[in-house]
Each structure stands twice: as C-alpha cells, then as structure tokens.
Design an enzyme around this catalytic site. Structure first.
Site: not given
Ligand code: NAP
Length: 332
Positions: A26, A63, A219
């Site tokens: 999130t 966040y 995409k």
């Molecule tokens: P991710 O899940 O690899 O990618 C998110 C991206 O995927 C967004 O651009 C989203 O598009 C796209 N997306 C999601 N579902 C889709 C679908 N059905 N069709 C097309 N595109 C889709 O990357 P993330 O958000 O960076 O990481 C996920 C989670 O990991 C975070 O929310 C967080 O909870 C965690 N995180 C943790 C750290 C840490 O330091 N611990 C660092 C980074 C992330 P849109 O832009 O259009 O929404």
C-alpha cells in the site's frame, strides 16, 4: 460459493494463521512518490483484495506520512480478524517530509502507538524495521521490539533492507520471523545471500516490487512519462539508455509468457517470485480493477527449463543492469 482465486498460503512464524502468498502493498495508496492519493479507489482496492482471498496487507508509517496506515485502518473496520497487517518502524521525518533512519527506542515507542491508532487496532501482526539504522546499536532496537512482542502489541518481527550481518546481529536479541528485500525478475541480488539465509532460519520473504514499479506490468512503452512526484523519475531503470534495454526484455518476456504458458507478463512476474522459495509477492495495487489479474498467477508453475530461458532473455537484453539502490533513505 466459488473459491476466491488466491489459494496459496504460507505460515509466518508467530502469526495466528497462514497468510496468502500474494499480499497487497500500500505504498502507492499513501500517495507520496506516486502522484498523490485517491482514497475512494484505495479503500475499494483493499476490499477487492480481501474478496479475492488476499489476507496480508503491507503498509508503513512513511507511506504518505501516516496516510497509507489510516486508509488501511479505515478499510479494515469490521474485517480486522480476516487480515494480517504488516507495518514498519524506523523511518522518521520532519515537516519537510524527507525521511531519515531512526530506530532508537524512543522513536519505536512513539511509532508503535501512532501505528496502532492509525490502523485502528490493538496489535500488529508483523512489525518490520524498514531500513537498518547504523547510528543506533542493534541491541537497543531489537530489545525494544522484543518488548513489544512480550507486551502483546506485536505478534512477529521482521526486517527490511537488512544485510545478513545485520540480521545475525538482530537475532542475538530478538526472534526474527520475516525479511522484506526487493525482489523481482530484474532485481535479483537477494538470491545470493538472503534467500538461502531465509531458508536456513525459517524466515518468510516478503518480496517487494514484484512488478518492478510497473515495468513488469507490460503496460509501459518508450513514450511512458512520469510526473515530478513519481519515484520513477529518479529511477535509473527508467532513464536512457537502460529504459530501452528493460523494455526489450519486457517484450521478449511477454512473448515467452504468452507462447509457453498462455499467460500475461504480469502473471509470469508474480509466478516467478512465488516459485523461487518461501516468498510472498507484495503486489502494489491502488485501483480495484488491478486486483483481478492475481487469479492468473495462481495454479501453475515454471519449470527449470522455463527459468533458464528467462535468464537467457535477461542476459541478452540487459547489458548493464542496475538495482533499486536509489530508494535508500539517508542515514545508512
Ligand atoms: P510493484 O508492485 O512491483 O509495482 C507497482 C506498479 O505495478 C504500479 O505502477 C502499478 O500501476 C502496477 N500495477 C499493479 N497492478 C497492475 C495491474 N493489474 N495491471 C497493470 N499494472 C499494475 O511495486 P511497488 O508498489 O514499488 O511495491 C509493492 C509494495 O512493496 C509496496 O506497496 C510496499 O508495500 C512494498 N515496498 C517496500 C519497500 C521497502 O523498503 N520495504 C520498498 C518498496 C516497496 P499504477 O502505477 O497504474 O498503479
């Protein structure tokens, strides 16, 4: 009633029940570094995630500077017992909203109360140190967290972005149940050390960025542009000449997924993470229509031949790979 599509689960030590191997991330829901929040869609996304069988939601105080936790708390009213909440601790910020590391006992004691209030709960299932803070002795951080477990405010402890040496130090003073590193088809550093360490010490791996910040959604094109308040504006993967290399890999992986398995690239990217070990894919969605795609990642597997073919595509298309190090906050 038909079964919800997300059927694969994993037990994280300390938690009351197994959780789904796809978790909802999130960060984007908080808005910060993702172009601003959209609360109605965010809440609908969390509800949709629960409806498809997702039972783990990952958030963090940083966040949206509390906003993501508030939205998660709001969305889970009346459904708290169906979901495990993973949140984090150890990043601080001032009025300028520039995060810095702070894992001091005083900061932890303040953050846990703020998180419990925002999340509208009296316990957190998985409490993770967001980034290691070398200015605070590990013993102080770990013992403070261990006290929270004894007090019943936290069920299990995890760490994120930690090295093996840092995890070894942590484990001397508190039980460690999970680790959260970056992990996706393009960012594989953790395979060399964290993956075998997690297997050896029974740690669940919450793999963050499984879609590589959207690159592996399939995409994006050479014309895709990002706003100033979008972290991908500063991400070296999305700048020339590398962006073209990664997009070429995306095209070849897309063909491979379709021709070999009749699947989308997104499903291949998630399936690949889930087939690598005791992993959970932290899927970052923020609109309800993004959730349905999880079904396509369930119920099939990649073979050893598939993995070799994928590795060959990556080696051929990406001559100069780069990791996610640009995301590290100051104060290492
Ligand atoms: P991710 O899940 O690899 O990618 C998110 C991206 O995927 C967004 O651009 C989203 O598009 C796209 N997306 C999601 N579902 C889709 C679908 N059905 N069709 C097309 N595109 C889709 O990357 P993330 O958000 O960076 O990481 C996920 C989670 O990991 C975070 O929310 C967080 O909870 C965690 N995180 C943790 C750290 C840490 O330091 N611990 C660092 C980074 C992330 P849109 O832009 O259009 O929404």
């Amino acid at each position: 009633m038909t079964q919800a599509p997300v059927t694969e689960t994993i037990q994280i030590r300390g938690l009351r029940q197994p959780v789904s191997r796809i978790a909802l991330g999130t960060w984007a829901i908080g808005g910060w570094m993702w172009g601003g929040p959209d609360d109605r869609n965010a809440i609908a996304t969390i509800h949709e995630a629960l409806d498809v069988g997702i039972t783990l939601v990952d958030t963090a105080p940083v966040y949206g500077f509390g906003h993501s936790e508030e939205i998660v708390g709001q969305a889970l009213v009346g459904r708290r017992d169906k979901v495990a909440i993973a949140t984090k601790v150890g990043l601080d910020w001032k009025d300028d909203h520039k995060p810095f590391r702070n894992s001091s006992p005083a900061r932890i004691r303040k953050e846990i109360e703020d998180s419990l209030r925002r999340l509208r709960t009296d316990y957190i299932d998985l409490y993770q140190v967001h980034w290691p803070d070398s200015s605070v002795p590990m013993e102080e951080t770990a013992r403070t967290l261990e006290a929270l477990v004894r007090e019943g405010k936290v069920l299990a402890l995890g760490v994120s972005n930690f090295s093996i040496a840092q995890m070894e130090a942590f484990r001397q003073f508190a039980p460690l149940c999970a680790v959260q590193p970056p992990y996706n088809l393009f960012e594989r550093a953790m395979e060399h050390d964290i993956l075998p360490y997690a297997r050896q010490h029974d740690l669940a791996i919450l793999a963050y960025g499984p879609l590589c910040r959207g690159l592996l959604s399939g995409k994006m094109t050479a014309q895709t542009k990002f706003g100033a308040d979008d972290l991908r504006s500063a991400d070296p993967k999305f700048q020339p000449p590398r962006f073209a290399h990664y997009l070429q890999a995306v095209r070849e992986l897309q063909d491979f997924a379709r021709e070999k398995h009749g699947k989308s690239l997104l499903a291949l990217a998630i399936r690949w993470v889930l087939d690598q070990g005791p992993t959970i894919a932290l899927w970052g969605a923020r609109r309800p229509d993004q959730i349905a795609a999880v079904a396509d990642a369930m119920g099939w597997h990649l073979s050893a031949d598939d993995r070799r073919e994928i590795d060959a595509i990556l080696a051929r298309c990406i001559p100069d790979p780069v990791g996610p190090g640009f995301m590290a906050p100051p104060g290492a």
